[in-house]
Design a protein around this motif. Structure first.
Motif, PDB file in Angstrom:
ATOM      1  N   THR A 184       0.802  -1.168   0.233  1.00  0.00           N
ATOM      2  CA  THR A 184       0.185   0.106   0.093  1.00  0.00           C
ATOM      3  C   THR A 184       1.031   1.322  -0.053  1.00  0.00           C
ATOM      4  O   THR A 184       2.201   1.102   0.401  1.00  0.00           O
ATOM      5  CB  THR A 184      -0.754   0.091   1.261  1.00  0.00           C
ATOM      6  OG1 THR A 184      -0.169  -0.101   2.390  1.00  0.00           O
ATOM      7  CG2 THR A 184      -1.870  -1.124   1.177  1.00  0.00           C
ATOM      8  N   THR A 185       0.271   2.290  -0.525  1.00  0.00           N
ATOM      9  CA  THR A 185       1.163   3.606  -0.603  1.00  0.00           C
ATOM     10  C   THR A 185       0.777   4.535   0.511  1.00  0.00           C
ATOM     11  O   THR A 185       1.614   5.503   0.674  1.00  0.00           O
ATOM     12  CB  THR A 185       0.827   4.334  -1.777  1.00  0.00           C
ATOM     13  OG1 THR A 185      -0.498   4.468  -2.015  1.00  0.00           O
ATOM     14  CG2 THR A 185       1.172   3.469  -3.172  1.00  0.00           C
ATOM     15  N   HIS A 186      -0.169   4.212   1.484  1.00  0.00           N
ATOM     16  CA  HIS A 186      -0.117   5.015   2.585  1.00  0.00           C
ATOM     17  C   HIS A 186      -0.965   4.234   3.884  1.00  0.00           C
ATOM     18  O   HIS A 186      -1.541   3.048   3.278  1.00  0.00           O
ATOM     19  CB  HIS A 186      -1.308   6.161   2.297  1.00  0.00           C
ATOM     20  CG  HIS A 186      -2.347   5.751   1.699  1.00  0.00           C
ATOM     21  ND1 HIS A 186      -2.554   5.596   0.609  1.00  0.00           N
ATOM     22  CD2 HIS A 186      -3.876   5.576   2.238  1.00  0.00           C
ATOM     23  CE1 HIS A 186      -3.945   5.331   0.063  1.00  0.00           C
ATOM     24  NE2 HIS A 186      -4.578   5.061   1.399  1.00  0.00           N
ATOM     25  N   MET A 187      -0.931   4.523   5.027  1.00  0.00           N
ATOM     26  CA  MET A 187      -1.498   3.891   6.369  1.00  0.00           C
ATOM     27  C   MET A 187      -3.158   3.570   5.922  1.00  0.00           C
ATOM     28  O   MET A 187      -3.659   4.819   5.810  1.00  0.00           O
ATOM     29  CB  MET A 187      -0.933   4.570   7.423  1.00  0.00           C
ATOM     30  CG  MET A 187       0.089   4.130   8.106  1.00  0.00           C
ATOM     31  SD  MET A 187      -0.155   2.812   9.254  1.00  0.00           S
ATOM     32  CE  MET A 187      -0.932   3.549  10.389  1.00  0.00           C
ATOM     33  N   ASP A 243      -4.237  -2.399  -2.012  1.00  0.00           N
ATOM     34  CA  ASP A 243      -5.656  -1.651  -2.440  1.00  0.00           C
ATOM     35  C   ASP A 243      -6.357  -2.383  -3.405  1.00  0.00           C
ATOM     36  O   ASP A 243      -5.799  -2.551  -4.553  1.00  0.00           O
ATOM     37  CB  ASP A 243      -5.073  -0.208  -2.557  1.00  0.00           C
ATOM     38  CG  ASP A 243      -6.640   0.478  -2.784  1.00  0.00           C
ATOM     39  OD1 ASP A 243      -7.435  -0.022  -2.880  1.00  0.00           O
ATOM     40  OD2 ASP A 243      -6.274   1.686  -2.901  1.00  0.00           O
TER      41      ASP A 243
END
Length: 291
Positions: free
Chosen positions: A54-57, A157
């Motif tokens: 994933t690219t963010h929390m 995602d």
């Protein structure tokens, strides 16, 4: 070799299927530690053996306890055993010519469905399987990686999956939301999508306890099925309905594993939780689609 290195080594056999979720460039396993893209975006393997792409929390409402409970119900209580068998049989029926199958479970949770279905396809239908499970919940993927080896487990995602186009023979989507744009992108030209949706009788005994109003106790998935039919050509469908007898510890597990209980008060489920045993209905529809 520790679990991290073993997972990295296993994934290195399939690194060509990956693309960077940040810049879309191709990726390679580096020093059995990380998956790195051409532009040096780096994703490390965890000590449990999964990889977070994933690219963010992201925080989800699904806890590790919920996934452990779900795994117990699936593995120890065989709650979904007829479902695994039915899915494997349908896949074999519609993919008879293929000796090897790549499967991805989109929204795999704690991984038991993918593991069971892969095992049946391999042992009963003599096909080689490559299994990939992705979920946005880190807790689910952690439980999957801890219990099932020789699979690829990734936090990812569903709307922006870290895979190249046309990589999978089979997309599994079991009691989980769909992203049909991604399904279409990931599916091989002759691939199959297997979607499982709950039907009106699913867990009706628990619904009757939680929801006082009759209209809430049963529900319809007509819209979900229609949307599936808009995106894929339906090649097969079947209704699967059976009951499972659960003892008291397993009743506790069922309540713990289902999001249905999130909308209940402690008082509503107390009597249900005290029962020595309960007959629970599983009522599902299996949809098989292709491009």
């Amino acid at each position: 070799m520790n679990k991290r290195m073993k997972s990295a080594e296993y994934l290195s056999n399939f690194e060509s299927m990956f693309k960077c979720p940040i810049c879309n460039s191709s990726m390679k396993v580096f020093e059995l530690k990380s998956l790195i893209c051409l532009n040096n975006h780096t994703f490390d393997f965890t000590k449990q053996g999964y990889i977070n792409l994933t690219t963010h929390m992201v925080k989800t409402k699904y806890s590790k306890d919920l996934f452990e409970a779900r795994r117990k119900l699936i593995v120890e209580d065989s709650f979904f055993k007829p479902l695994s068998a039915a899915i494997a049989e349908m896949i074999n029926k519609h993919a008879t010519k293929k000796e090897a199958l790549s499967l991805i479970d989109m929204g795999c949770g704690e991984g038991s469905h993918l593991s069971n279905i892969s095992d049946i396809i391999r042992s009963e239908y003599n096909k080689i399987t490559t299994g990939v499970g992705i979920d946005l919940s880190k807790e689910g993927i952690l439980v999957a990686a801890k219990n099932y080896t020789n699979k690829i487990w990734a936090v990812a995602d569903l709307a922006n999956t870290p895979f190249q186009d046309k990589q999978f023979d089979i997309i599994l989507n079991i009691l989980s939301p769909s992203n049909y744009e991604e399904f279409n992108r990931l599916l091989k030209a002759d691939g199959l999508v297997v979607k499982v949706v709950p039907q009106s009788g699913y867990l009706k005994e628990l619904r009757a306890v939680i929801f006082g109003k009759p209209e809430k106790q049963s529900y319809s998935n007509v819209d979900t099925v229609e949307r599936f039919n808009e995106n894929f050509q339906l090649v097969d469908s079947s209704r699967l309905c059976y009951t499972v007898t659960l003892d008291n510890p397993s009743i506790q597990t069922l309540v713990q594993m289902t999001p249905l209980s999130w909308s209940s008060t402690a008082g509503q489920v107390t009597s249900f939780l005290k029962a020595d045993s309960a007959e629970i209905t599983v009522d599902l529809e299996l949809l098989i689609g292709k491009k």
